[in-house]
Design an enzyme around this catalytic site. Structure first.
Site, PDB file in Angstrom:
ATOM      1  N   LYS A 133      68.607  48.769 100.540  1.00  0.00           N
ATOM      2  CA  LYS A 133      69.738  48.770 101.143  1.00  0.00           C
ATOM      3  C   LYS A 133      70.411  47.110 101.008  1.00  0.00           C
ATOM      4  CE  LYS A 133      70.660  48.631 105.672  1.00  0.00           C
ATOM      5  NZ  LYS A 133      70.628  48.994 107.211  1.00  0.00           N
ATOM      6  N   ASP A 151      73.038  53.225 104.520  1.00  0.00           N
ATOM      7  CA  ASP A 151      72.542  52.905 105.897  1.00  0.00           C
ATOM      8  C   ASP A 151      72.687  54.361 106.854  1.00  0.00           C
ATOM      9  OD1 ASP A 151      75.464  53.473 106.507  1.00  0.00           O
ATOM     10  OD2 ASP A 151      75.783  51.478 107.477  1.00  0.00           O
TER      11      ASP A 151
END
Ligand code: SF4
Length: 224
Positions: A133, A151
């Protein structure tokens, strides 16, 4: 209260057409998405992204000007007194762990990459505390390379929209693979920004605002 009909029998072609139509609506809703973290270079974005865990981007933006004015690069942050870093980032919570993490990360950056933030996934995720991420945030926003950060908002919104397979325990890597397959790489970062902003403002975790959502005529999870 009207629940939209299930899209279980939706053909692949119809699903693709719906995804692109819904993305067009997201583009109209959020015409110019941008990274919510303030940064001047890849190093600042990397550190800011690590600091943003378990807090808001807004809070991170409050502490990073002081942090980067004193420790502007990997060499200075790697040598920083931990207590000084802790006191600067204290408002973010988990300040002890985060201070140690960004100091260790800077030391690794200095030792393995001469203090320069690498611009590829493999090297980025070799850094301590950097997962896909964070690496995707840096690739997409600091380097202008394809990057699709997944996310909690991306997971929730793509699930409700039925853009991806239902998973009991959503796997961010599988979601990244599944969603990016529908879009050109140059669109990935803006796609992620739009899903995140839509998730923050409209498709919220609790009480999604389906009535005012521009996607409510096609979204299979709409409650109107
Ligand atoms: S219609 Fe409701 S569930 Fe669907 S995307 Fe909009 S807010 Fe989310």
């Amino acid at each position: 209260m009207i629940y939209q009909s299930s899209n279980m029998r939706e053909s692949k072609q119809a699903k693709l057409a719906r995804i692109y139509a819904e993305y067009d609506l997201l583009c109209k809703e959020i015409p110019e998405p941008k990274c919510a973290l303030n940064f001047k270079n890849p190093f600042e974005l990397l550190i800011a992204t690590v600091l943003s865990a378990q807090t808001t981007d807004k809070r991170v933006n409050i502490v990073t000007p002081e942090l980067f004015s004193i420790f502007p690069n990997a060499s200075s942050l790697a040598a920083a007194p931990v207590s000084q870093v802790e006191s600067i980032i204290y408002p973010l919570g988990f300040y002890r762990v985060k201070a140690q993490n960004i100091i260790s990360l800077s030391a690794c950056l200095l030792n393995n990459f001469s203090g320069i933030v690498p611009s590829n996934m493999e090297d980025l995720i070799s850094l301590p505390g950097v997962g896909r991420k964070t690496a995707n945030v840096v690739l997409g926003n600091a380097f202008g390379l394809p990057g699709f950060p997944v996310d909690t908002h991306v997971i929730r919104v793509t699930g409700r929209l039925g853009w991806r397979k239902v998973q009991t325990h959503p796997n961010p890597v599988a979601i990244e693979r599944e969603i990016t397959a529908y879009f050109a790489p140059k669109e990935w970062t803006n796609l992620s920004h739009r899903l995140i902003l839509h998730g923050r403002k409209i498709c919220t975790a609790r009480n999604p605002k389906c009535v005012s959502c521009p996607l409510n005529t096609t979204c299979p999870s709409a409650i109107i």
